[in-house]
Design a protein around this motif. Structure first.
Motif, PDB file in Angstrom:
ATOM      1  N   ASP A  54      51.584  34.044  32.641  1.00 38.51           N
ATOM      2  CA  ASP A  54      51.070  33.957  34.466  1.00 38.51           C
ATOM      3  C   ASP A  54      49.326  33.270  34.366  1.00 38.51           C
ATOM      4  O   ASP A  54      48.750  34.437  33.212  1.00 38.51           O
ATOM      5  N   ARG A  55      48.538  32.641  34.347  1.00 38.88           N
ATOM      6  CA  ARG A  55      47.399  32.290  34.644  1.00 38.88           C
ATOM      7  C   ARG A  55      46.701  33.422  35.848  1.00 38.88           C
ATOM      8  O   ARG A  55      47.416  33.691  36.942  1.00 38.88           O
ATOM      9  N   VAL A  56      45.789  34.205  35.917  1.00 38.96           N
ATOM     10  CA  VAL A  56      44.967  35.145  36.398  1.00 38.96           C
ATOM     11  C   VAL A  56      43.660  34.581  36.987  1.00 38.96           C
ATOM     12  O   VAL A  56      43.238  34.428  35.259  1.00 38.96           O
ATOM     13  N   GLU A  57      43.112  34.160  38.100  1.00 40.72           N
ATOM     14  CA  GLU A  57      41.495  33.522  37.846  1.00 40.72           C
ATOM     15  C   GLU A  57      40.401  35.321  38.114  1.00 40.72           C
ATOM     16  O   GLU A  57      41.531  35.941  39.990  1.00 40.72           O
ATOM     17  N   ILE A  58      39.968  35.714  37.929  1.00 36.92           N
ATOM     18  CA  ILE A  58      38.854  36.740  38.606  1.00 36.92           C
ATOM     19  C   ILE A  58      37.278  35.942  38.419  1.00 36.92           C
ATOM     20  O   ILE A  58      36.496  36.087  38.007  1.00 36.92           O
ATOM     21  N   LEU A  59      37.173  36.655  40.129  1.00 34.41           N
ATOM     22  CA  LEU A  59      35.434  35.369  39.881  1.00 34.41           C
ATOM     23  C   LEU A  59      34.736  36.090  40.993  1.00 34.41           C
ATOM     24  O   LEU A  59      35.500  37.209  41.983  1.00 34.41           O
ATOM     25  N   SER A  60      33.609  36.925  40.872  1.00 32.62           N
ATOM     26  CA  SER A  60      32.852  37.765  40.894  1.00 32.62           C
ATOM     27  C   SER A  60      31.905  36.824  41.817  1.00 32.62           C
ATOM     28  O   SER A  60      31.201  35.906  41.393  1.00 32.62           O
ATOM     29  N   PRO A  61      31.543  37.450  42.835  1.00 38.27           N
ATOM     30  CA  PRO A  61      30.356  36.676  43.987  1.00 38.27           C
ATOM     31  C   PRO A  61      29.044  36.768  43.649  1.00 38.27           C
ATOM     32  O   PRO A  61      28.767  37.283  43.061  1.00 38.27           O
ATOM     33  N   ILE A  62      28.704  35.365  43.610  1.00 42.17           N
ATOM     34  CA  ILE A  62      27.221  34.945  43.281  1.00 42.17           C
ATOM     35  C   ILE A  62      25.877  35.231  44.111  1.00 42.17           C
ATOM     36  O   ILE A  62      26.535  34.261  45.431  1.00 42.17           O
ATOM     37  N   GLY A  63      24.560  36.036  44.185  1.00 41.67           N
ATOM     38  CA  GLY A  63      23.778  36.010  45.351  1.00 41.67           C
ATOM     39  C   GLY A  63      23.213  34.756  45.111  1.00 41.67           C
ATOM     40  O   GLY A  63      22.757  34.546  43.930  1.00 41.67           O
ATOM     41  N   GLY A  64      22.431  33.883  46.357  1.00 38.82           N
ATOM     42  CA  GLY A  64      21.741  33.773  45.686  1.00 38.82           C
ATOM     43  C   GLY A  64      21.027  32.805  47.290  1.00 38.82           C
ATOM     44  O   GLY A  64      21.386  32.915  48.338  1.00 38.82           O
ATOM     45  N   GLY A  65      19.921  32.230  46.880  1.00 37.78           N
ATOM     46  CA  GLY A  65      19.418  31.727  48.600  1.00 37.78           C
ATOM     47  C   GLY A  65      18.913  29.910  48.311  1.00 37.78           C
ATOM     48  O   GLY A  65      18.836  29.067  46.686  1.00 37.78           O
TER      49      GLY A  65
END
Length: 65
Positions: A54-65
């Motif tokens: 199985d394929r799993v993607e794990i993404l962390s949020p990135i802050g910025g402006g």
């Protein structure tokens, strides 16, 4: 079993998405997840069963402006 996490093969013992996150050190982290290309909300991770390859993607949020 071997699953593909963010494009790389990983050996894991866990069989559910929430358990895999804990096994890989993401326990308690605010992340977005996808399984087989479909978004999996945090509340559904315990019911999301994984299978060999199985394929799993794990993404962390990135802050910025």
């Amino acid at each position: 079993m071997t699953i593909i996490v963010n494009g790389k093969p990983r050996e894991v013992k866990a069989a559910t998405l929430d358990a895999v996150l804990a096994e890989l050190g993401y326990n308690g982290a605010h992340v977005a997840t996808a399984h087989r290309g479909e978004f999996v909300p945090a509340a559904a991770r315990a019911a999301c069963r994984l299978e060999e390859g199985d394929r799993v993607e794990i993404l962390s949020p990135i802050g910025g402006g």
